[in-house]
Motif scaffolding. Sequence first.
Motif, PDB file in Angstrom:
ATOM      1  N   ALA A 273       0.795  -1.236  -0.184  1.00  0.00           N
ATOM      2  CA  ALA A 273      -0.555  -0.176   0.302  1.00  0.00           C
ATOM      3  C   ALA A 273       1.202   1.252  -0.137  1.00  0.00           C
ATOM      4  CB  ALA A 273      -0.751   0.251   0.706  1.00  0.00           C
ATOM      5  N   ARG A 274       0.849   2.302  -0.248  1.00  0.00           N
ATOM      6  CA  ARG A 274       1.185   3.572  -1.099  1.00  0.00           C
ATOM      7  C   ARG A 274       1.098   4.348   0.420  1.00  0.00           C
ATOM      8  NH1 ARG A 274      -0.434   8.780  -2.457  1.00  0.00           N
ATOM      9  NH2 ARG A 274      -2.693   8.693  -2.042  1.00  0.00           N
ATOM     10  N   GLY A 275       2.783   4.671   0.871  1.00  0.00           N
ATOM     11  CA  GLY A 275       2.883   5.133   2.137  1.00  0.00           C
ATOM     12  C   GLY A 275       3.334   4.096   3.679  1.00  0.00           C
ATOM     13  N   THR A 276       3.553   3.247   2.917  1.00  0.00           N
ATOM     14  CA  THR A 276       3.691   2.379   3.891  1.00  0.00           C
ATOM     15  C   THR A 276       5.573   1.286   4.380  1.00  0.00           C
ATOM     16  OG1 THR A 276       2.446   0.481   2.876  1.00  0.00           O
ATOM     17  CG2 THR A 276       0.752   1.791   4.172  1.00  0.00           C
ATOM     18  N   SER A 277       6.003   1.965   3.517  1.00  0.00           N
ATOM     19  CA  SER A 277       6.930   1.309   3.168  1.00  0.00           C
ATOM     20  C   SER A 277       8.022   1.077   4.921  1.00  0.00           C
ATOM     21  CB  SER A 277       8.280   1.339   2.036  1.00  0.00           C
ATOM     22  OG  SER A 277       8.627   3.058   3.033  1.00  0.00           O
ATOM     23  N   HIS A 278       7.150   1.884   5.394  1.00  0.00           N
ATOM     24  CA  HIS A 278       8.133   2.234   7.180  1.00  0.00           C
ATOM     25  C   HIS A 278       8.011   0.780   7.600  1.00  0.00           C
ATOM     26  CE1 HIS A 278       4.631   4.559   7.314  1.00  0.00           C
ATOM     27  NE2 HIS A 278       4.418   4.832   8.419  1.00  0.00           N
ATOM     28  N   PHE A 279       6.691   0.454   7.340  1.00  0.00           N
ATOM     29  CA  PHE A 279       6.009  -0.844   8.545  1.00  0.00           C
ATOM     30  C   PHE A 279       6.536  -2.018   8.030  1.00  0.00           C
ATOM     31  CE2 PHE A 279       2.904   2.490   9.457  1.00  0.00           C
ATOM     32  CZ  PHE A 279       2.451   2.317  10.673  1.00  0.00           C
ATOM     33  N   ARG A 280       7.482  -2.106   6.891  1.00  0.00           N
ATOM     34  CA  ARG A 280       7.243  -3.839   6.485  1.00  0.00           C
ATOM     35  C   ARG A 280       8.374  -4.125   6.911  1.00  0.00           C
ATOM     36  NH1 ARG A 280       4.475  -1.628   2.172  1.00  0.00           N
ATOM     37  NH2 ARG A 280       6.460  -0.993   0.550  1.00  0.00           N
ATOM     38  N   VAL A 281       8.995  -5.512   7.028  1.00  0.00           N
ATOM     39  CA  VAL A 281       9.641  -6.622   7.827  1.00  0.00           C
ATOM     40  C   VAL A 281       9.746  -7.444   7.049  1.00  0.00           C
ATOM     41  CG1 VAL A 281       9.765  -8.249   9.144  1.00  0.00           C
ATOM     42  CG2 VAL A 281       8.547  -6.394   9.846  1.00  0.00           C
ATOM     43  N   PRO A 282      11.620  -7.717   6.101  1.00  0.00           N
ATOM     44  CA  PRO A 282      11.684  -8.336   4.928  1.00  0.00           C
ATOM     45  C   PRO A 282      10.690  -9.602   5.227  1.00  0.00           C
ATOM     46  CG  PRO A 282      13.718  -7.668   6.077  1.00  0.00           C
ATOM     47  CD  PRO A 282      12.703  -6.725   6.638  1.00  0.00           C
TER      48      PRO A 282
END
Length: 368
Positions: A273-282
Amino acid sequence: MSFLSSAKSVEGLVSSGLLAQPTPGLLAVASQFAVSVTPAMMALIDPDDTADPIAAQFVPSVRELETHPEERADPIGDHAFSPVEGIVHRYPDRVLLKLLLTCPVYCRFCFRREQVGQGDGVLTPAALEGALDYIRAHPEVWEVILTGGDPLMLSDRRLAEVIERLNAIPHVKVLRIHTRVPVVDPARITPALVSALGGRAPVYVLLHCNHARELTPEARGACARLVDAGIPMLSQSVLLRGINDTPESLGLLMRAFVETRVKPHYLHHGDLARGTSHFRVPIADGQALLRGLRGRLSGLCQPSYMLDLPGGHGKVPVGPVFAVEGEDGWLLEDFNGHRHAYRDLGSLARDELSDEVKTAPADRASGR
């Protein structure tokens, strides 16, 4: 309904002491993505903790303005599988019925953040009729999943009406409700609401919750009212950086679910989702976390780690693998990380049976 005192703007969050000031960046975020934090969640937030895991889920951040080319407005492809308004039919035997596009809280990582919170968002009577007609016309639909938005924001009367109409469709055998309400507004789970869920088809409630602190005594009481009425509950969580991406936080969450009589079900990998990269975990980190749960926590506490493929291609399990087949049999890994050779006697018996059939007399093989 009990959402009147929710903070629904940047200014409201400033007044509540959860933001210092309405900066241009935060106002820009709120102009694109809806904001709402219920009193129950505001009460859990420590305003002095800049890394508070509850605040991170609901209080907007300027990091939401950072976007990446891979991110999408419709990351799991709902639109491509929506034959009529309110319906998503991605899998053969089940459909989503999106009754409304409003929620009591707006998660900052929501995969439908481009859709929810835009006005009233409730299906019109005509659109609801069209959605029900679609379900009636598709006998392969065994399960209907009420989602949105949060279906438990509907009035008891309207919710009961929808469930009654679904119960009148003979081939619909199971109903499922996806909700955050029991944790973000526990008082909403009243006897009248529980009664509205009754009917011919069994109802399963899937609870979205991401941190053990969300399961307050009030939230556990709300879940108990559902479970005591015979409504099974399962969990849905999203793996989120800084919120539940450590063995301790994830383990506490899964144990809290089981203590609340909510069976851990899915741990979702963060959608694009747009603008959510800071939440994602590898993914590799998520697999390591799930590997750490196995054997150290009860089997009741094990969720399935799932990734929703972009473009609407469905969910794929991406959890750790403990068994690998080789030329000489299987190599299995126990929960301590030790590997063990294993000879699959079932496969051996199958191969021997196959050889016996190949060498059997012709009359025996043909059944004469």
